[in-house]
Design an enzyme around this catalytic site. Sequence first.
Site, PDB file in Angstrom:
ATOM      1  N   LYS A 115       0.855  -1.195   0.000  1.00  0.00           N
ATOM      2  CA  LYS A 115       0.000   0.000   0.000  1.00  0.00           C
ATOM      3  C   LYS A 115       0.884   1.235   0.000  1.00  0.00           C
ATOM      4  O   LYS A 115       1.757   1.388   0.842  1.00  0.00           O
ATOM      5  CB  LYS A 115      -0.907   0.013   1.229  1.00  0.00           C
ATOM      6  CG  LYS A 115      -1.815   1.250   1.279  1.00  0.00           C
ATOM      7  CD  LYS A 115      -2.864   1.131   2.345  1.00  0.00           C
ATOM      8  CE  LYS A 115      -2.447   1.661   3.690  1.00  0.00           C
ATOM      9  NZ  LYS A 115      -2.345   3.136   3.762  1.00  0.00           N
ATOM     10  N   ASP A 120      -3.442   4.303  -2.036  1.00  0.00           N
ATOM     11  CA  ASP A 120      -4.393   4.794  -1.035  1.00  0.00           C
ATOM     12  C   ASP A 120      -4.371   6.316  -0.991  1.00  0.00           C
ATOM     13  O   ASP A 120      -3.721   6.911  -0.136  1.00  0.00           O
ATOM     14  CB  ASP A 120      -3.968   4.173   0.318  1.00  0.00           C
ATOM     15  CG  ASP A 120      -4.827   4.612   1.483  1.00  0.00           C
ATOM     16  OD1 ASP A 120      -5.949   5.100   1.267  1.00  0.00           O
ATOM     17  OD2 ASP A 120      -4.363   4.447   2.629  1.00  0.00           O
ATOM     18  N   LYS A 159      -7.421   8.200  -1.373  1.00  0.00           N
ATOM     19  CA  LYS A 159      -8.724   8.636  -0.818  1.00  0.00           C
ATOM     20  C   LYS A 159      -9.269   9.892  -1.500  1.00  0.00           C
ATOM     21  O   LYS A 159      -9.454  10.936  -0.861  1.00  0.00           O
ATOM     22  CB  LYS A 159      -8.599   8.881   0.686  1.00  0.00           C
ATOM     23  CG  LYS A 159      -8.170   7.657   1.488  1.00  0.00           C
ATOM     24  CD  LYS A 159      -8.261   7.945   2.981  1.00  0.00           C
ATOM     25  CE  LYS A 159      -7.847   6.790   3.846  1.00  0.00           C
ATOM     26  NZ  LYS A 159      -6.406   6.487   3.828  1.00  0.00           N
ATOM     27  N   LEU A 160      -9.553   9.788  -2.788  1.00  0.00           N
ATOM     28  CA  LEU A 160     -10.035  10.956  -3.521  1.00  0.00           C
ATOM     29  C   LEU A 160     -11.419  11.411  -3.044  1.00  0.00           C
ATOM     30  O   LEU A 160     -12.265  10.589  -2.674  1.00  0.00           O
ATOM     31  CB  LEU A 160     -10.094  10.641  -5.029  1.00  0.00           C
ATOM     32  CG  LEU A 160      -8.785  10.860  -5.784  1.00  0.00           C
ATOM     33  CD1 LEU A 160      -7.697   9.906  -5.342  1.00  0.00           C
ATOM     34  CD2 LEU A 160      -9.006  10.738  -7.284  1.00  0.00           C
ATOM     35  N   HIS A 161     -11.631  12.713  -3.053  1.00  0.00           N
ATOM     36  CA  HIS A 161     -12.921  13.303  -2.648  1.00  0.00           C
ATOM     37  C   HIS A 161     -12.997  14.700  -3.254  1.00  0.00           C
ATOM     38  O   HIS A 161     -12.347  15.626  -2.775  1.00  0.00           O
ATOM     39  CB  HIS A 161     -12.988  13.370  -1.108  1.00  0.00           C
ATOM     40  CG  HIS A 161     -14.331  13.729  -0.570  1.00  0.00           C
ATOM     41  ND1 HIS A 161     -14.654  13.583   0.763  1.00  0.00           N
ATOM     42  CD2 HIS A 161     -15.436  14.196  -1.171  1.00  0.00           C
ATOM     43  CE1 HIS A 161     -15.906  13.965   0.966  1.00  0.00           C
ATOM     44  NE2 HIS A 161     -16.394  14.342  -0.204  1.00  0.00           N
ATOM     45  N   ASP A 162     -13.794  14.840  -4.325  1.00  0.00           N
ATOM     46  CA  ASP A 162     -13.921  16.153  -4.988  1.00  0.00           C
ATOM     47  C   ASP A 162     -15.196  16.095  -5.831  1.00  0.00           C
ATOM     48  O   ASP A 162     -15.972  15.137  -5.726  1.00  0.00           O
ATOM     49  CB  ASP A 162     -12.667  16.418  -5.851  1.00  0.00           C
ATOM     50  CG  ASP A 162     -12.369  17.916  -6.015  1.00  0.00           C
ATOM     51  OD1 ASP A 162     -13.326  18.684  -6.269  1.00  0.00           O
ATOM     52  OD2 ASP A 162     -11.208  18.300  -5.885  1.00  0.00           O
ATOM     53  N   PRO A 173     -17.566  15.285  -8.976  1.00  0.00           N
ATOM     54  CA  PRO A 173     -17.472  14.094  -9.836  1.00  0.00           C
ATOM     55  C   PRO A 173     -16.542  14.255 -11.032  1.00  0.00           C
ATOM     56  O   PRO A 173     -15.731  13.367 -11.312  1.00  0.00           O
ATOM     57  CB  PRO A 173     -18.924  13.872 -10.271  1.00  0.00           C
ATOM     58  CG  PRO A 173     -19.730  14.387  -9.124  1.00  0.00           C
ATOM     59  CD  PRO A 173     -18.974  15.594  -8.617  1.00  0.00           C
ATOM     60  N   THR A 215     -13.920  16.155 -11.523  1.00  0.00           N
ATOM     61  CA  THR A 215     -12.504  16.192 -11.138  1.00  0.00           C
ATOM     62  C   THR A 215     -12.020  14.798 -10.745  1.00  0.00           C
ATOM     63  O   THR A 215     -10.924  14.371 -11.128  1.00  0.00           O
ATOM     64  CB  THR A 215     -12.306  17.187  -9.973  1.00  0.00           C
ATOM     65  OG1 THR A 215     -12.746  18.470 -10.417  1.00  0.00           O
ATOM     66  CG2 THR A 215     -10.860  17.267  -9.531  1.00  0.00           C
ATOM     67  N   THR A 235     -11.685   6.002  10.774  1.00  0.00           N
ATOM     68  CA  THR A 235     -11.710   5.534  12.169  1.00  0.00           C
ATOM     69  C   THR A 235     -11.306   6.656  13.133  1.00  0.00           C
ATOM     70  O   THR A 235     -11.525   6.550  14.330  1.00  0.00           O
ATOM     71  CB  THR A 235     -10.788   4.316  12.370  1.00  0.00           C
ATOM     72  OG1 THR A 235      -9.586   4.540  11.653  1.00  0.00           O
ATOM     73  CG2 THR A 235     -11.442   3.058  11.872  1.00  0.00           C
ATOM     74  N   GLN A 295      -3.561   2.122  17.411  1.00  0.00           N
ATOM     75  CA  GLN A 295      -4.817   1.513  16.945  1.00  0.00           C
ATOM     76  C   GLN A 295      -5.634   1.092  18.170  1.00  0.00           C
ATOM     77  O   GLN A 295      -5.116   0.406  19.052  1.00  0.00           O
ATOM     78  CB  GLN A 295      -4.543   0.284  16.061  1.00  0.00           C
ATOM     79  CG  GLN A 295      -3.812   0.591  14.765  1.00  0.00           C
ATOM     80  CD  GLN A 295      -4.717   1.122  13.661  1.00  0.00           C
ATOM     81  OE1 GLN A 295      -5.851   1.521  13.910  1.00  0.00           O
ATOM     82  NE2 GLN A 295      -4.219   1.164  12.444  1.00  0.00           N
ATOM     83  N   ARG A 312       2.997  -1.257  10.723  1.00  0.00           N
ATOM     84  CA  ARG A 312       4.090  -1.354  11.695  1.00  0.00           C
ATOM     85  C   ARG A 312       4.380  -2.756  12.229  1.00  0.00           C
ATOM     86  O   ARG A 312       5.553  -3.052  12.479  1.00  0.00           O
ATOM     87  CB  ARG A 312       3.855  -0.344  12.819  1.00  0.00           C
ATOM     88  CG  ARG A 312       4.093   1.089  12.324  1.00  0.00           C
ATOM     89  CD  ARG A 312       3.411   2.103  13.180  1.00  0.00           C
ATOM     90  NE  ARG A 312       1.952   1.995  13.083  1.00  0.00           N
ATOM     91  CZ  ARG A 312       1.106   2.734  13.789  1.00  0.00           C
ATOM     92  NH1 ARG A 312       1.574   3.614  14.644  1.00  0.00           N
ATOM     93  NH2 ARG A 312      -0.192   2.604  13.619  1.00  0.00           N
TER      94      ARG A 312
END
Length: 232
Positions: free
Chosen positions: A32, A59, A61-64, A66, A68, A119, A190, A211
């Site tokens: 990853k 990883d 994590k796209l957020h914009d 649609p 783009t 989380t 965690q 880790r």
Amino acid sequence: MGKDVIIACDFAGKAQVIEFLEKFGDRKLFVKIGMELFYAEGPEIVREIKARGHKIFLDLKLHDIPNTVKKAMAVLSHLDVDITNLHAGGTKAMMEAALEGLTREDGTRPLLIAVTQLTSTNQERMEADLLIKEPIDKVVMHYAKNAAEAGLDGVVCSPLEAGKVHDLCGEKFLTITPGVRFADGDKGDQARVMTPAEAKKIGSDYIVVGRPITAAEDPVAAYDRCVAEFVD
Ligand code: C5P
């Protein structure tokens, strides 16, 4: 692709990640690559790791909006990664656009996975900052259902949620679960953790382990132990 252990290569730069991968000799791994490494080294780090024969979960994590996200996904699809992701909070329209962008001319595409609620977001923050008043478990399941309806391949979730996600979205809908620790290992930051063996039992499709492998005295032995518990 079947059950597999994905190693979270949360390193600051290329030199460190290559040094880590070389400990494994010719073995082909699933790694990853997150924002830290990608923003430090650019797309070249993906090409380099791919050229060494490893599979990649990118990883970012796209957020914009649609349009783009669609265009950004089209760029990522040419990097030939195996899995990439986005935030389900971007709406179904954004997820559908992402899938369109990700699909190559020949119809193939990387797997596309959604992040539901991070989380790091708890009930209190969700209510106060996001003004979402529903119970967080319900929100996570609703977002997973939205992702499935938009045609995505799965979600990132806690191993504790993997069974419920499969019940709601089907056995084929993938669950990728971080928060994995060995029974005798350090939990670090965690809070809710599971062992690889427990994650297997509950039905996780992929575990993401950072880790416990990358910081181990013997990373190869730690990886082999994960594989033995989760895959074999
Ligand atoms: O080192 P550790 O095993 O905790 O690494 C877990 C990896 O999974 C990290 O890259 C972390 O950012 C990621 N992750 C997580 N929890 C989530 C989503 C992603 O730990 N909910």
